[in-house]
Design an enzyme around this catalytic site. Structure first.
Site, PDB file in Angstrom:
ATOM      1  N   GLY A  10       1.000  -0.201  12.137  1.00  0.00           N
ATOM      2  CA  GLY A  10       1.662  -1.443  12.536  1.00  0.00           C
ATOM      3  C   GLY A  10       2.678  -1.950  11.525  1.00  0.00           C
ATOM      4  O   GLY A  10       3.723  -2.484  11.895  1.00  0.00           O
ATOM      5  N   ASN A  11       2.380  -1.763  10.221  1.00  0.00           N
ATOM      6  CA  ASN A  11       3.274  -2.308   9.200  1.00  0.00           C
ATOM      7  C   ASN A  11       4.630  -1.607   9.156  1.00  0.00           C
ATOM      8  O   ASN A  11       5.566  -2.078   8.528  1.00  0.00           O
ATOM      9  CB  ASN A  11       2.614  -2.243   7.818  1.00  0.00           C
ATOM     10  CG  ASN A  11       2.444  -0.812   7.335  1.00  0.00           C
ATOM     11  OD1 ASN A  11       1.982   0.044   8.076  1.00  0.00           O
ATOM     12  ND2 ASN A  11       2.826  -0.555   6.110  1.00  0.00           N
ATOM     13  N   LYS A 127     -12.314  -3.976  23.227  1.00  0.00           N
ATOM     14  CA  LYS A 127     -11.106  -4.342  22.488  1.00  0.00           C
ATOM     15  C   LYS A 127     -10.449  -5.580  23.092  1.00  0.00           C
ATOM     16  O   LYS A 127      -9.913  -5.544  24.193  1.00  0.00           O
ATOM     17  CB  LYS A 127     -10.131  -3.165  22.519  1.00  0.00           C
ATOM     18  CG  LYS A 127      -8.920  -3.419  21.676  1.00  0.00           C
ATOM     19  CD  LYS A 127      -8.193  -2.161  21.304  1.00  0.00           C
ATOM     20  CE  LYS A 127      -7.006  -2.451  20.416  1.00  0.00           C
ATOM     21  NZ  LYS A 127      -7.331  -3.253  19.232  1.00  0.00           N
ATOM     22  N   LYS A 212      -4.281   4.997  18.196  1.00  0.00           N
ATOM     23  CA  LYS A 212      -3.147   5.894  17.936  1.00  0.00           C
ATOM     24  C   LYS A 212      -3.471   6.982  16.898  1.00  0.00           C
ATOM     25  O   LYS A 212      -2.823   8.017  16.885  1.00  0.00           O
ATOM     26  CB  LYS A 212      -1.895   5.110  17.525  1.00  0.00           C
ATOM     27  CG  LYS A 212      -1.927   4.491  16.132  1.00  0.00           C
ATOM     28  CD  LYS A 212      -1.059   5.227  15.143  1.00  0.00           C
ATOM     29  CE  LYS A 212      -1.047   4.620  13.768  1.00  0.00           C
ATOM     30  NZ  LYS A 212      -2.251   4.098  13.145  1.00  0.00           N
ATOM     31  N   LYS A 274      -8.631   7.009  10.995  1.00  0.00           N
ATOM     32  CA  LYS A 274      -7.673   7.887  10.306  1.00  0.00           C
ATOM     33  C   LYS A 274      -8.396   9.078   9.678  1.00  0.00           C
ATOM     34  O   LYS A 274      -7.928  10.206   9.737  1.00  0.00           O
ATOM     35  CB  LYS A 274      -6.918   7.120   9.211  1.00  0.00           C
ATOM     36  CG  LYS A 274      -6.049   6.003   9.766  1.00  0.00           C
ATOM     37  CD  LYS A 274      -5.314   5.270   8.674  1.00  0.00           C
ATOM     38  CE  LYS A 274      -4.984   3.859   9.090  1.00  0.00           C
ATOM     39  NZ  LYS A 274      -4.374   3.714  10.416  1.00  0.00           N
TER      40      LYS A 274
HETATM   41  P1  ADP Z   1      -2.574   0.899  10.565  1.00  0.00           P
HETATM   42  O1  ADP Z   1      -1.781  -0.170  11.205  1.00  0.00           O
HETATM   43  O2  ADP Z   1      -1.734   1.773   9.672  1.00  0.00           O
HETATM   44  O3  ADP Z   1      -3.423   1.705  11.498  1.00  0.00           O
HETATM   45  P2  ADP Z   1      -5.048  -0.338   9.606  1.00  0.00           P
HETATM   46  O4  ADP Z   1      -5.043  -1.745   9.140  1.00  0.00           O
HETATM   47  O5  ADP Z   1      -5.655  -0.045  10.927  1.00  0.00           O
HETATM   48  O6  ADP Z   1      -3.537   0.160   9.501  1.00  0.00           O
HETATM   49  O7  ADP Z   1      -5.781   0.579   8.521  1.00  0.00           O
HETATM   50  C1  ADP Z   1      -5.447   0.543   7.141  1.00  0.00           C
HETATM   51  C2  ADP Z   1      -6.403  -0.405   6.401  1.00  0.00           C
HETATM   52  O8  ADP Z   1      -7.684   0.172   6.271  1.00  0.00           O
HETATM   53  C3  ADP Z   1      -6.051  -0.704   4.959  1.00  0.00           C
HETATM   54  O9  ADP Z   1      -5.087  -1.700   4.853  1.00  0.00           O
HETATM   55  C4  ADP Z   1      -7.410  -1.130   4.368  1.00  0.00           C
HETATM   56  O10 ADP Z   1      -7.514  -2.552   4.342  1.00  0.00           O
HETATM   57  C5  ADP Z   1      -8.432  -0.630   5.360  1.00  0.00           C
HETATM   58  N1  ADP Z   1      -9.514   0.199   4.804  1.00  0.00           N
HETATM   59  C6  ADP Z   1     -10.798   0.116   5.209  1.00  0.00           C
HETATM   60  N2  ADP Z   1     -11.579   0.958   4.531  1.00  0.00           N
HETATM   61  C7  ADP Z   1     -10.768   1.608   3.637  1.00  0.00           C
HETATM   62  C8  ADP Z   1     -10.992   2.621   2.664  1.00  0.00           C
HETATM   63  N3  ADP Z   1     -12.209   3.153   2.449  1.00  0.00           N
HETATM   64  N4  ADP Z   1      -9.934   3.069   1.947  1.00  0.00           N
HETATM   65  C9  ADP Z   1      -8.702   2.546   2.155  1.00  0.00           C
HETATM   66  N5  ADP Z   1      -8.427   1.571   3.071  1.00  0.00           N
HETATM   67  C10 ADP Z   1      -9.448   1.100   3.818  1.00  0.00           C
HETATM   68 MG    MG Z   2      -4.996   0.939  12.743  1.00  0.00          MG
END
Ligand code: ADP
Ligand code: MG
Length: 310
Positions: A10-11, A127, A212, A274
């Site tokens: 999203g960022n 969701k 995604k 991820k």
């Molecule tokens: P995106 O929009 O890229 O999918 P998300 O917010 O869904 O981003 O996922 C990324 C976030 O996951 C990071 O900003 C962090 O706050 C969170 N996160 C949770 N657990 C972990 C971890 N073990 N290591 C790194 N980030 C983590």
């Molecule tokens: Mg995400």
């Protein structure tokens, strides 16, 4: 030359302000890095999330929903955001890619993703999407959308909830693969792809939001990518995230990463999908996956990020 699927979080799109101009500026910063990868000789397919955009568009759709001018269903709204975000990306890449012919070779594909009609996620939609309603507003919405499910969201009001089914197949993968191999830059499966089920040999859009990260893996497998790159907000996946003993995961064998996953190091709904996506891609293809931040994306060859290998 490598075939790479880049999955953007999203960022990569959302700015502090939600105006089209601000979002286009954010997109343009993101695609600059991707343009560089392409200039370096890699073939790149782009996929992206659409959470904030779908939420905002839904809000606008519901604002004055009536029998004569009803809010569009979620599959259609998902297609609309694939179109708008793809348009922004194409425009930015047009400016950034050196090319002999204008416009450049970036092309957005409205992408459908097949899900199982019997996916348990449909029995238990979790969701929340769109606006909050009080009880009376929610009842009014039900008149126009008797099939929608609404649930209390943490005592703050009612919201529509939808399923987050598992992606089974990217319908348009052969076209995406073809485009990539002809040196086009496909922008595809945005927002996980529009979820569709197969019914009597026809595809039928359903209400849901596919993660995604999972669809990016499917896409990378389907088009036989050499690498899956997941770009997000953090430089690495971490062990003991946000604790005193937090530790960045660098190069890691897939079996070891699975152990960390089983130990519960990664939060559901953010890092966990991820990690699962990376593990699946590496196990199925034997190729590598990288999870890192957008700002690291222009130095992927230097060993930055969490690199998962077999
Ligand atoms: P995106 O929009 O890229 O999918 P998300 O917010 O869904 O981003 O996922 C990324 C976030 O996951 C990071 O900003 C962090 O706050 C969170 N996160 C949770 N657990 C972990 C971890 N073990 N290591 C790194 N980030 C983590
Ligand atoms: Mg995400």
């Amino acid at each position: 030359m490598k075939k790479i699927v880049v999955a953007l979080g999203g960022n990569a799109i959302q700015a502090k302000d939600n105006s089209a101009a601000a979002q286009q500026e954010a997109v343009s910063k993101t695609t600059k890095v991707i343009a560089q990868m392409i200039e370096n000789g890699d073939q790149v397919a782009i996929t992206h999330g659409n959470g904030p955009q779908v939420g905002n568009l839904l809000l606008q759709q519901y604002q004055d929903s009536s029998k004569s001018n009803p809010a569009m269903p979620l599959d259609t709204i998902s297609a609309m955001t694939q179109g708008s975000i793809g348009y922004w990306m194409q425009k930015a890449l047009d400016d950034q890619l050196h090319h002999d012919h204008f416009p450049s070779q970036a092309v957005t594909l409205i992408t459908q993703t097949i899900v199982d009609a019997n996916d348990p996620a449909f029995e238990n939609p979790t969701k929340p999407i769109g606006p909050f309603y009080n009880f009376n507003e929610m009842q009014k919405q039900k008149i126009y959308h008797p099939d929608y499910v609404y649930k209390q969201d943490a005592g703050r009001g009612y919201r529509q909830v939808v399923a987050s089914p598992e992606p089974q197949e990217i319908v348009n993968a052969p076209i995406i693969k073809h485009l990539l191999e002809q040196d086009f830059v496909p922008i595809a499966a945005g927002g996980g792809g529009i979820p569709v089920i197969v019914r009597d040999n026809h595809l039928q859009g359903v209400s849901g939001v596919i993660d995604k990260d999972y669809s990016a893996t499917k896409l990378a497998e389907d088009i036989e990518a050499d690498q899956l790159v997941i770009l997000t907000t953090v430089d690495n996946a971490y062990l003991n995230y946000n604790q005193n003993n937090q530790k960045a995961i660098g190069k890691v064998k897939v079996d070891e990463l699975r152990e960390y996953l089983d130990q519960g190091h990664f939060a559901a709904g953010s890092m966990k999908p991820k990690i699962e996506a990376a593990i699946e891609f590496v196990e199925k293809t034997g190729n590598s996956a990288i999870i890192t931040s957008l700002k690291n994306a222009d130095e992927l060859d230097t060993g930055v990020g969490t690199i998962v290998y077999n």
